[in-house]
Design a protein around this motif. Structure first.
Motif, PDB file in Angstrom:
ATOM      1  N   ALA A 137       0.824  -1.208   0.000  1.00  0.00           N
ATOM      2  CA  ALA A 137       0.000   0.000   0.000  1.00  0.00           C
ATOM      3  C   ALA A 137       0.857   1.257   0.000  1.00  0.00           C
ATOM      4  CB  ALA A 137      -0.930  -0.008   1.215  1.00  0.00           C
ATOM      5  N   GLN A 138       1.919   1.256   0.785  1.00  0.00           N
ATOM      6  CA  GLN A 138       2.814   2.408   0.827  1.00  0.00           C
ATOM      7  C   GLN A 138       3.465   2.632  -0.528  1.00  0.00           C
ATOM      8  OE1 GLN A 138       5.547   2.425   4.137  1.00  0.00           O
ATOM      9  NE2 GLN A 138       6.841   4.003   3.224  1.00  0.00           N
ATOM     10  N   THR A 139       3.816   1.535  -1.207  1.00  0.00           N
ATOM     11  CA  THR A 139       4.389   1.642  -2.552  1.00  0.00           C
ATOM     12  C   THR A 139       3.378   2.233  -3.529  1.00  0.00           C
ATOM     13  OG1 THR A 139       5.770  -0.296  -2.114  1.00  0.00           O
ATOM     14  CG2 THR A 139       5.496   0.353  -4.419  1.00  0.00           C
ATOM     15  N   GLY A 140       2.115   1.770  -3.432  1.00  0.00           N
ATOM     16  CA  GLY A 140       1.073   2.318  -4.284  1.00  0.00           C
ATOM     17  C   GLY A 140       0.885   3.807  -4.067  1.00  0.00           C
ATOM     18  N   LYS A 141       0.941   4.238  -2.811  1.00  0.00           N
ATOM     19  CA  LYS A 141       0.838   5.666  -2.509  1.00  0.00           C
ATOM     20  C   LYS A 141       1.990   6.425  -3.144  1.00  0.00           C
ATOM     21  CE  LYS A 141      -0.835   9.254  -0.265  1.00  0.00           C
ATOM     22  NZ  LYS A 141      -2.192   9.792  -0.468  1.00  0.00           N
ATOM     23  N   ARG A 142       3.198   5.889  -3.017  1.00  0.00           N
ATOM     24  CA  ARG A 142       4.374   6.532  -3.606  1.00  0.00           C
ATOM     25  C   ARG A 142       4.250   6.666  -5.119  1.00  0.00           C
ATOM     26  NH1 ARG A 142       9.501   4.333  -4.503  1.00  0.00           N
ATOM     27  NH2 ARG A 142       8.368   2.812  -5.791  1.00  0.00           N
ATOM     28  N   GLN A 143       3.593   5.673  -5.762  1.00  0.00           N
ATOM     29  CA  GLN A 143       3.423   5.691  -7.210  1.00  0.00           C
ATOM     30  C   GLN A 143       2.323   6.649  -7.660  1.00  0.00           C
ATOM     31  OE1 GLN A 143       6.299   4.281  -7.819  1.00  0.00           O
ATOM     32  NE2 GLN A 143       5.512   3.003  -9.490  1.00  0.00           N
ATOM     33  N   GLY A 144       1.586   7.201  -6.710  1.00  0.00           N
ATOM     34  CA  GLY A 144       0.540   8.147  -7.068  1.00  0.00           C
ATOM     35  C   GLY A 144      -0.803   7.518  -7.360  1.00  0.00           C
ATOM     36  N   GLU A 145      -0.975   6.237  -6.998  1.00  0.00           N
ATOM     37  CA  GLU A 145      -2.257   5.572  -7.212  1.00  0.00           C
ATOM     38  C   GLU A 145      -3.349   6.217  -6.355  1.00  0.00           C
ATOM     39  OE1 GLU A 145       0.225   1.395  -7.646  1.00  0.00           O
ATOM     40  OE2 GLU A 145      -1.427   1.508  -6.198  1.00  0.00           O
ATOM     41  N   ALA A 146      -4.579   6.161  -6.856  1.00  0.00           N
ATOM     42  CA  ALA A 146      -5.705   6.699  -6.086  1.00  0.00           C
ATOM     43  C   ALA A 146      -6.051   5.786  -4.921  1.00  0.00           C
ATOM     44  CB  ALA A 146      -6.914   6.879  -6.991  1.00  0.00           C
ATOM     45  N   GLY A 147      -5.805   4.474  -5.066  1.00  0.00           N
ATOM     46  CA  GLY A 147      -6.136   3.502  -4.036  1.00  0.00           C
ATOM     47  C   GLY A 147      -6.289   2.132  -4.651  1.00  0.00           C
ATOM     48  N   ALA A 148      -6.944   1.215  -3.924  1.00  0.00           N
ATOM     49  CA  ALA A 148      -7.088  -0.156  -4.410  1.00  0.00           C
ATOM     50  C   ALA A 148      -8.419  -0.749  -3.967  1.00  0.00           C
ATOM     51  CB  ALA A 148      -5.939  -1.035  -3.920  1.00  0.00           C
ATOM     52  N   ILE A 149      -8.925  -1.666  -4.794  1.00  0.00           N
ATOM     53  CA  ILE A 149     -10.121  -2.453  -4.500  1.00  0.00           C
ATOM     54  C   ILE A 149      -9.684  -3.914  -4.515  1.00  0.00           C
ATOM     55  CG2 ILE A 149     -12.495  -2.936  -5.143  1.00  0.00           C
ATOM     56  CD1 ILE A 149     -11.928   0.076  -4.768  1.00  0.00           C
ATOM     57  N   VAL A 150     -10.004  -4.657  -3.453  1.00  0.00           N
ATOM     58  CA  VAL A 150      -9.528  -6.032  -3.338  1.00  0.00           C
ATOM     59  C   VAL A 150     -10.683  -6.968  -3.008  1.00  0.00           C
ATOM     60  CG1 VAL A 150      -7.925  -7.605  -2.187  1.00  0.00           C
ATOM     61  CG2 VAL A 150      -7.283  -5.196  -2.508  1.00  0.00           C
ATOM     62  N   SER A 151     -10.968  -7.881  -3.910  1.00  0.00           N
ATOM     63  CA  SER A 151     -11.883  -8.975  -3.608  1.00  0.00           C
ATOM     64  C   SER A 151     -11.032 -10.082  -2.997  1.00  0.00           C
ATOM     65  CB  SER A 151     -12.577  -9.470  -4.879  1.00  0.00           C
ATOM     66  OG  SER A 151     -13.430 -10.547  -4.582  1.00  0.00           O
ATOM     67  N   GLY A 152     -11.048 -10.168  -1.673  1.00  0.00           N
ATOM     68  CA  GLY A 152     -10.147 -11.048  -0.941  1.00  0.00           C
ATOM     69  C   GLY A 152      -9.622 -10.300   0.271  1.00  0.00           C
ATOM     70  N   GLY A 153      -8.671 -10.902   0.948  1.00  0.00           N
ATOM     71  CA  GLY A 153      -8.158 -10.313   2.166  1.00  0.00           C
ATOM     72  C   GLY A 153      -7.069  -9.282   1.941  1.00  0.00           C
ATOM     73  N   ILE A 154      -6.933  -8.383   2.928  1.00  0.00           N
ATOM     74  CA  ILE A 154      -5.806  -7.460   3.026  1.00  0.00           C
ATOM     75  C   ILE A 154      -5.318  -7.492   4.470  1.00  0.00           C
ATOM     76  CG2 ILE A 154      -6.609  -5.944   1.179  1.00  0.00           C
ATOM     77  CD1 ILE A 154      -7.576  -4.020   3.432  1.00  0.00           C
ATOM     78  N   ARG A 155      -4.139  -6.933   4.710  1.00  0.00           N
ATOM     79  CA  ARG A 155      -3.655  -6.863   6.091  1.00  0.00           C
ATOM     80  C   ARG A 155      -2.866  -5.579   6.310  1.00  0.00           C
ATOM     81  NH1 ARG A 155       1.107 -11.213   7.438  1.00  0.00           N
ATOM     82  NH2 ARG A 155       2.791 -10.325   6.202  1.00  0.00           N
ATOM     83  N   ASP A 156      -2.317  -5.420   7.519  1.00  0.00           N
ATOM     84  CA  ASP A 156      -1.538  -4.221   7.878  1.00  0.00           C
ATOM     85  C   ASP A 156      -2.359  -2.956   7.661  1.00  0.00           C
ATOM     86  OD1 ASP A 156       0.558  -6.075   8.166  1.00  0.00           O
ATOM     87  OD2 ASP A 156       1.288  -5.704   6.133  1.00  0.00           O
ATOM     88  N   VAL A 157      -3.603  -2.982   8.117  1.00  0.00           N
ATOM     89  CA  VAL A 157      -4.497  -1.860   7.862  1.00  0.00           C
ATOM     90  C   VAL A 157      -3.970  -0.565   8.499  1.00  0.00           C
ATOM     91  CG1 VAL A 157      -6.828  -0.971   8.279  1.00  0.00           C
ATOM     92  CG2 VAL A 157      -6.508  -3.332   7.567  1.00  0.00           C
ATOM     93  N   GLY A 158      -3.371  -0.670   9.676  1.00  0.00           N
ATOM     94  CA  GLY A 158      -2.790   0.512  10.297  1.00  0.00           C
ATOM     95  C   GLY A 158      -1.723   1.147   9.424  1.00  0.00           C
ATOM     96  N   HIS A 159      -0.901   0.311   8.793  1.00  0.00           N
ATOM     97  CA  HIS A 159       0.158   0.800   7.913  1.00  0.00           C
ATOM     98  C   HIS A 159      -0.443   1.545   6.722  1.00  0.00           C
ATOM     99  CE1 HIS A 159       4.330  -0.232   5.990  1.00  0.00           C
ATOM    100  NE2 HIS A 159       3.878   0.931   5.565  1.00  0.00           N
ATOM    101  N   SER A 160      -1.439   0.949   6.058  1.00  0.00           N
ATOM    102  CA  SER A 160      -2.030   1.602   4.892  1.00  0.00           C
ATOM    103  C   SER A 160      -2.756   2.886   5.288  1.00  0.00           C
ATOM    104  CB  SER A 160      -2.987   0.653   4.156  1.00  0.00           C
ATOM    105  OG  SER A 160      -4.065   0.247   4.970  1.00  0.00           O
ATOM    106  N   ARG A 161      -3.337   2.919   6.488  1.00  0.00           N
ATOM    107  CA  ARG A 161      -3.972   4.149   6.960  1.00  0.00           C
ATOM    108  C   ARG A 161      -2.927   5.235   7.197  1.00  0.00           C
ATOM    109  NH1 ARG A 161      -8.028   1.096  11.140  1.00  0.00           N
ATOM    110  NH2 ARG A 161      -9.814   0.866   9.721  1.00  0.00           N
TER     111      ARG A 161
END
Length: 248
Positions: free
Chosen positions: A133-157
């Motif tokens: 998620a941090q890499t996606g932010k660095r790349q300038g992405e708007a965000g992500a949609i995931v059908s399935g699990g994610i983790r490290d929610v505190g980090h992405s926040r």
């Protein structure tokens, strides 16, 4: 002399996915002004879902299914798609040998500013973690949609990277998932999503707008939003219910 920094935009694969599994090297770009137009719509997914119903387009999913990790987050952008499947090798053997076939980082590698990574993922395990998620932010992405699990929610926040996902779990996907395709057609909650389709997500839900219909949807949605604003202003002004605008 041009002072603008020049970047080599040629993707550099990490070796976790072969080039022949990337169906489109560059996500199709939306028409000029389309993203800005959609961003002007308040309560966008509700308005757009209504318009898509009127046009016979299936593409709206509620946040009871795809849950946001950031309150009040809203994003609009073209879809950069990823398809994951369960890795064949037994998880403990893969962990012992460090066999990691997850490759959503290749999607970050391809991402252009404003893209939305959309993952047709594996249930019960993480398809995107905090560093991703941090890499996606660095790349300038708007965000992500995931059908399935994610983790490290505190980090992405902390990275201020908006995510919508069907599950949250601490279980890593590194030894359990294989990324088999990037920028091909995928399925999210039964809805087909193609690279470049427009993603609109907010605290109410997620809408996937086929790129071929996006201009039409945006125009109608703006008109509907303006009508609803007129109605709200009439309510605030004390108009009787019978006198409220009833037609767009």
């Amino acid at each position: 002399m041009n002072d603008t920094l020049a970047f080599d935009m040629t993707p550099k694969l990490t070796g976790k996915i072969s080039a022949d599994r990337i169906r489109v090297l560059r996500t199709p770009r939306p028409p000029d002004g389309l993203i800005e137009k959609l961003k002007r719509i308040p309560d966008a997914t509700s308005v757009i879902a209504d318009v898509m119903d009127e046009l016979g387009i299936t593409g709206a999913i509620g946040t009871s299914t795809l849950k946001p990790t950031l309150p009040n987050a809203s994003i609009v952008g073209p879809a950069l798609t990823v398809r994951n499947v369960v890795q064949r090798e037994h998880v403990y053997e893969a962990a012992r040998r460090s066999v990691n076939r997850m490759a959503e980082f290749e999607a970050h590698n391809l991402a252009l500013p404003g893209d939305v990574v959309v993952i047709d993922g594996v249930a019960g395990v993480s398809n995107m973690g905090g560093i991703s998620a941090q890499t996606g932010k660095r790349q300038g992405e708007a965000g992500a949609i995931v059908s399935g699990g994610i983790r490290d929610v505190g980090h992405s926040r902390r990275a201020d990277y908006p995510l919508w996902a069907t599950e949250i779990t601490p279980v890593t996907g590194k030894w359990r998932i294989e990324t088999v395709e990037i920028n091909g057609d995928i399925q999210i909650a039964g809805i087909r999503v193609s690279p470049g389709d427009i993603v609109v997500a907010d605290e109410t839900g997620v809408c996937f707008i086929p790129i071929a219909r996006a201009e039409e949807v945006a125009e109608r949605a703006l008109a509907k939003a303006n009508f609803e604003l007129e109605k709200c202003l009439a309510i605030d002004a004390g108009a009787a219910v019978a006198d409220l605008p009833s037609k767009e």
